[in-house]
Design a protein around this motif. Structure first.
Motif: not given
Length: 177
Positions: A1-12, A65-71, A89-94, A135-139
């Motif tokens: 698992m790769t730790p997140l330093t920035q938010w990933p972008l959705a891939e196909r 990302t959210s406008p402030d980059g926090s999500q 649709t499926v979605q995830a907010t990190l 890098g998501a550690t919990s769902l």
């Protein structure tokens, strides 16, 4: 698992029956008839968006990302492999928890015409597996206590209900799976 330093972008992503396409504003005209059904709001409240509202929402969400980059915002449209039709649709907010770990809040919606075929569970599983490798550690998921179909999807993902209730919905969690 790769730790997140920035938010990933959705891939196909693909499953045996679905292609999960990263959300684009251009999906709105095709998605509108799938989601223009008040029955989809039975458990969540609200009402269907107009085509213009859906287009604006998709434009905003597709930014990732959210406008402030926090999500981080990850959204996929579900396309059936057999006939190419959009089904949901499926979605995830990190976001980072107080301890700095990355939690993914999951959601899924399948158009009424496509419900009962296991598409939500199949797509949610593909999304959850992908998130764990990013890098998501919990769902978690927030589900109305009477919404058995969504509870079934959550259980299939290894989530269990907690005592926490927000806006009438029960928080389900994998407790750091």
């Amino acid at each position: 698992m790769t730790p997140l330093t920035q938010w990933p972008l959705a891939e196909r992503l693909t499953t045996s029956r679905l292609s999960l396409e990263p959300l684009r504003a251009e999906h709105a005209p095709e998605a509108f008839p799938v989601f223009d059904d008040a029955r989809l709001h039975t458990w969540t409240g609200g009402k269907p968006y107009t085509l213009e509202e859906l287009q604006a929402r998709y434009t905003f969400q597709a930014g990732g990302t959210s406008p402030d980059g926090s999500q981080g915002w990850l959204n996929w449209m579900l396309r059936r492999a057999d006939d190419g039709r959009l089904a949901g649709t499926v979605q995830a907010t990190l976001y980072r928890t107080g301890s700095g770990e990355v939690e993914a809040s999951l959601a899924w919606v399948v158009g009424v015409e496509h419900q009962g075929g296991g598409y939500a569970g199949e797509a949610a599983r593909a999304m959850a597996d992908w998130l764990r490798t990013r890098g998501a550690t919990s769902l978690v998921a927030f589900i109305h206590p009477d919404h058995e179909a969504s509870a079934g999807v959550a259980r299939a993902l290894g989530l269990t209900p907690t005592d926490e209730v927000a806006d009438g919905e029960v928080r389900w969690s994998d407790s750091g799976h």
